[in-house]
Scaffold this motif. Structure first.
Motif, PDB file in Angstrom:
ATOM      1  N   UNK A 152       4.989   7.574   4.339  1.00 54.75           N
ATOM      2  CA  UNK A 152       3.967   7.477   5.382  1.00 54.75           C
ATOM      3  C   UNK A 152       3.493   8.858   5.840  1.00 54.75           C
ATOM      4  N   UNK A 153       3.680   9.870   5.017  1.00 56.58           N
ATOM      5  CA  UNK A 153       3.206  11.214   5.349  1.00 56.58           C
ATOM      6  C   UNK A 153       1.689  11.314   5.170  1.00 56.58           C
ATOM      7  N   UNK A 166       0.821  -1.212   0.000  1.00 56.31           N
ATOM      8  CA  UNK A 166       0.000   0.000   0.000  1.00 56.31           C
ATOM      9  C   UNK A 166       0.855   1.263   0.000  1.00 56.31           C
ATOM     10  N   UNK A 167       2.120   1.116   0.428  1.00 55.25           N
ATOM     11  CA  UNK A 167       3.026   2.265   0.472  1.00 55.25           C
ATOM     12  C   UNK A 167       4.192   2.108  -0.513  1.00 55.25           C
ATOM     13  N   UNK A 216       8.850   1.182  12.725  1.00 55.63           N
ATOM     14  CA  UNK A 216      10.173   1.162  12.100  1.00 55.63           C
ATOM     15  C   UNK A 216      10.090   1.515  10.619  1.00 55.63           C
ATOM     16  N   UNK A 217       9.037   1.071   9.947  1.00 58.11           N
ATOM     17  CA  UNK A 217       8.861   1.407   8.532  1.00 58.11           C
ATOM     18  C   UNK A 217       8.714   2.912   8.343  1.00 58.11           C
ATOM     19  N   UNK A 218       8.036   3.558   9.267  1.00 59.46           N
ATOM     20  CA  UNK A 218       7.868   5.005   9.186  1.00 59.46           C
ATOM     21  C   UNK A 218       9.197   5.724   9.357  1.00 59.46           C
ATOM     22  N   UNK A 219      10.091   5.149  10.150  1.00 59.25           N
ATOM     23  CA  UNK A 219      11.421   5.723  10.308  1.00 59.25           C
ATOM     24  C   UNK A 219      12.269   5.498   9.054  1.00 59.25           C
TER      25      UNK A 219
END
Length: 288
Positions: free
Chosen positions: A287-288, A38-39, A278-281
């Motif tokens: 992931x904005x 999805x990202x 962790x994926x957002x990091x």
């Protein structure tokens, strides 16, 4: 490999933690893969133990196989730890090529288990000799550790405990427990060091969870189920897996874990939360 393509590398002592591996590949990984898609992120999965060939397993090549696999993508590393330390390799268990490529290993042979060596290679800056020079490998960016609570041991028979604790005859219980505590301290010490580094790109996350024990289950069913799922994920058949995976046999394989709980939630829910953080990091722009 594309920067949007990452691989989760997972390792544990085997076979005592295979129920967790089965739980992860069956229930957690599919949801993680969907979130990543999805990202616009491609997620792959490698079990370090299950990815080794029988020849590598039997020719003192285990350590270098694990190390090289981690080095190929030092982004995500997952480790389940129970109450089993694992075997400690000697100089006879590690070939010369491995020592030439990873000279720092010579300081630890005979003192650390295979598991500890692999963990240390992932979370601690490690020396590697390549292209005529020594490199200092940085820690894996995102290391997630899950420690299984030991209370289930009270429910096990003596023969079952041999699978889940595996205390060598040469060590008494206190010594073995001390070694396991020191192995876990290795993780917490490195976590503390990384937490103290400002703007560090490497992170270590540690959770403690409980397994729900089912005394009428069968560990062999879990091993077979996980093998099937792993082969399917890798577009293989069971016959493609190395023969030594099919040689597991126990005097008493009765009993297994049917589910896992972490902080009053399902372990699946907690693991997905951990990975998402962790994926957002790793991919803040996605992931904005």
């Amino acid at each position: 490999m594309s920067k949007n393509h990452i691989t989760i590398r997972i390792i544990s002592t085997i076979p005592d933690m295979v129920a967790e591996h089965y739980y992860f590949i069956k229930h957690v990984f599919p949801d993680l893969k969907e979130i990543c898609l999805d990202h616009d992120i491609v997620l792959d999965y490698v079990d370090l133990f299950y990815s080794m060939t029988e020849k590598e397993f039997n020719s003192c090549r285990s350590v270098i196989k694990y190390f090289e696999s981690i080095d190929s993508d030092r982004t995500f590393y997952v480790c389940f730890r129970g109450q089993k330390l694992g075997c400690v390799p000697t100089h006879e268990d590690i070939d010369r090529l491995t020592l030439q490529k990873y000279p720092e290993l010579v300081n630890y042979i005979g003192n650390m288990s295979f598991m500890e060596l692999t963990v240390m290679h992932a979370i601690h800056p490690f020396e590697k000799y390549e292209n005529g020079e020594i490199q200092r490998l940085p820690p894996v960016k995102h290391s997630l550790f899950y420690f299984r609570d030991e209370h289930y041991l009270d429910k096990l028979s003596e023969s079952q405990q041999e699978i889940y604790t595996c205390k060598p005859e040469c060590d008494d219980e206190f010594v073995q427990d001390l070694k396991l505590a020191m192995a876990k301290d290795l993780i917490f010490q490195n976590k503390q060091e990384l937490d103290g580094v400002k703007d560090s790109i490497s992170h270590i996350n540690v959770r403690k969870y409980e397994g729900i024990w089912y005394e009428n289950g069968d560990l062999m069913d879990i091993i077979e189920g996980y093998s099937q799922e792993y082969a399917k994920l890798k577009n293989q058949t069971l016959d493609d897996l190395p023969d030594y995976y099919k040689k597991f046999s126990f005097n008493n394989s009765k009993g297994n874990f049917v589910d896992f709980i972490c902080e009053n939630k399902s372990l699946k829910e907690v693991m997905i939360e951990d990975f998402l953080s962790e994926l957002k990091l790793e991919f803040p722009e996605k992931f904005n």
